[in-house]
Design an enzyme around this catalytic site. Structure first.
Site, short mmCIF file in Angstrom:
data_model
loop_
_atom_site.label_atom_id
_atom_site.label_comp_id
_atom_site.label_asym_id
_atom_site.label_seq_id
_atom_site.Cartn_x
_atom_site.Cartn_y
_atom_site.Cartn_z
N SER A 36 0.85 -1.20 0.00
CA SER A 36 0.00 0.00 0.00
C SER A 36 0.88 1.25 0.00
CB SER A 36 -0.90 0.00 1.24
OG SER A 36 -1.50 1.27 1.38
N HIS A 61 -1.13 -1.04 -4.34
CA HIS A 61 -2.42 -0.63 -3.77
C HIS A 61 -2.37 0.87 -3.48
CE1 HIS A 61 -6.14 -1.43 -1.41
NE2 HIS A 61 -5.69 -0.56 -0.54
N ASP A 63 -4.51 4.06 -1.95
CA ASP A 63 -5.65 4.45 -1.12
C ASP A 63 -6.08 5.88 -1.42
OD1 ASP A 63 -3.99 2.60 1.33
OD2 ASP A 63 -6.01 2.12 0.58
N MET A 65 -8.57 8.80 -0.35
CA MET A 65 -9.43 9.22 0.77
C MET A 65 -9.90 10.66 0.53
SD MET A 65 -7.10 7.72 3.85
CE MET A 65 -6.55 6.02 3.88
N HIS A 94 -8.10 1.89 -4.39
CA HIS A 94 -9.11 1.65 -3.33
C HIS A 94 -9.77 3.00 -3.02
CE1 HIS A 94 -9.74 0.51 1.22
NE2 HIS A 94 -10.88 0.65 0.58
N MET A 96 -11.97 5.28 -1.06
CA MET A 96 -12.68 5.52 0.22
C MET A 96 -13.26 6.92 0.12
SD MET A 96 -9.80 3.80 2.67
CE MET A 96 -8.55 3.98 1.40
N MET A 165 -12.29 -5.06 4.83
CA MET A 165 -11.43 -4.21 5.65
C MET A 165 -11.18 -4.89 6.98
SD MET A 165 -10.50 -1.67 3.88
CE MET A 165 -9.54 -0.98 5.23
N GLY A 173 -1.11 1.67 9.64
CA GLY A 173 -0.46 1.44 10.93
C GLY A 173 -1.40 1.05 12.07
N ASP A 200 -7.23 -5.95 4.03
CA ASP A 200 -6.53 -4.67 4.07
C ASP A 200 -6.63 -4.05 5.46
OD1 ASP A 200 -7.12 -1.53 2.19
OD2 ASP A 200 -5.43 -2.23 3.41
C1 DX5 Z 1 -6.56 2.05 5.31
C2 DX5 Z 1 -6.10 1.65 3.94
C3 DX5 Z 1 -5.02 0.61 3.95
C4 DX5 Z 1 -3.75 1.00 4.72
C5 DX5 Z 1 -3.02 -0.25 5.14
O1 DX5 Z 1 -7.78 2.71 5.24
O2 DX5 Z 1 -7.18 1.19 3.15
O3 DX5 Z 1 -4.68 0.24 2.62
O4 DX5 Z 1 -2.95 1.80 3.94
O5 DX5 Z 1 -1.94 0.10 5.94
P1 DX5 Z 1 -1.37 -0.90 7.06
O6 DX5 Z 1 -0.92 -2.15 6.34
O7 DX5 Z 1 -0.21 -0.13 7.62
O8 DX5 Z 1 -2.45 -1.17 8.04
ZN ZN Z 2 -6.60 0.28 1.18
#
Ligand code: DX5
Ligand code: ZN
Length: 249
Positions: A36, A61, A63, A65, A94, A96, A165, A173, A200
């Site tokens: 990610s 991947h 993300d 947001m 992804h 969100m 999720m 983290g 994820d």
């Molecule tokens: C969180 C994201 C994840 C995140 C994963 O909302 O969708 O993809 O970046 O990060 P780790 O592996 O550090 O939990």
């Molecule tokens: Zn993600």
């Protein structure tokens, strides 16, 4: 600005063809590792991407947001375009965001290969899946930890992938939620063998192995890979663990 390396060749080829590849269909079998980029050091993103690709990761991947669907802001289409220009590696976007329909075209233009949206963010998931099909992109649907699997019933047969999720979306983290393991098994039972199950949030070799035993086959990891001293070893450790745990179907 990222310094393109040998990806130049790929970029030229890709721009000529500009055909998205659906990794969920193209990469036939086996576990897929999806670093990610939310956790990568943006100032050294090019080098870190080279490393995770060299280590054998299957897709990148990304993300997205919007500060509404989740209480955080991250990357937009411009960032995806720069990653696209840098590498031909499959990009797993992804979303969100509160209004996924508004963004699908923009990320398709930017070079996404597959887009996953959240079932909680739309009343018309089949319309979005049809749009992704028209754009020849991979289609994924995701659900937050509190969202029941029953909500997937209508749409699950039409997608390539379900993303479960394993943390509340919005930040990297975080700690893996063990109570998501049952949900992963339920979703696996609802999927056909040709469909993928992605997990994820809080994924490391141990939690990935538990997810693999419940039927997951795509493993997103941010902190565990980009936070590692040795990124290459981290990707390899993840693959070894999940390959040893995956039930034969
Ligand atoms: C969180 C994201 C994840 C995140 C994963 O909302 O969708 O993809 O970046 O990060 P780790 O592996 O550090 O939990
Ligand atoms: Zn993600």
């Amino acid at each position: 600005m990222l310094e393109p390396t040998e990806a130049v060749g790929f970029r030229a080829v890709r721009e000529m063809s500009r055909k998205p590849s659906n990794p969920w269909a193209d990469i036939a079998s086996g576990a897929l590792i999806a670093p990610s980029l939310l956790a990568c050091d943006f100032a050294r993103a090019g080098k870190q991407i080279d490393r995770v690709i060299a280590a054998g990761s299957d897709v990148l991947h990304i993300d997205v947001m919007d500060g509404h669907f989740v209480p955080n802001l991250s990357m937009g289409p411009g960032f995806v375009q720069q990653i696209r220009n840098y590498t031909s590696h499959p990009l797993d976007v992804h979303l969100m965001v509160e209004d996924p329909a508004y963004f699908i075209e923009r990320f398709a233009e930017a070079g996404a290969d597959t887009i996953t949206f959240h079932i909680e963010a739309t009343e018309t998931p089949s319309k979005l899946v049809n749009r992704l099909r028209q754009l020849k992109l991979g289609a994924g649907i995701s659900l937050r930890p509190k969202t029941p699997v029953e909500l997937l019933k209508e749409i699950i047969g039409a997608v390539d992938l379900v993303l479960v999720m394993t943390v509340e979306p919005g930040f990297g983290g975080q700690e893996f939620m063990n109570d998501m393991l049952d949900k992963i098994s339920q979703v696996r039972d609802m999927l056909r063998d040709d469909q993928r199950l992605e997990v994820d949030g809080g994924i490391n070799p141990t939690t990935a192995a538990s997810c693999a035993a419940c039927g997951a086959d795509v493993f997103v990891a941010g902190e565990n890979i980009f936070g590692a001293e040795d990124i290459v070893a981290a990707v390899k450790a993840m693959r070894t663990q999940v390959e040893s745990m995956r039930p034969t179907r």
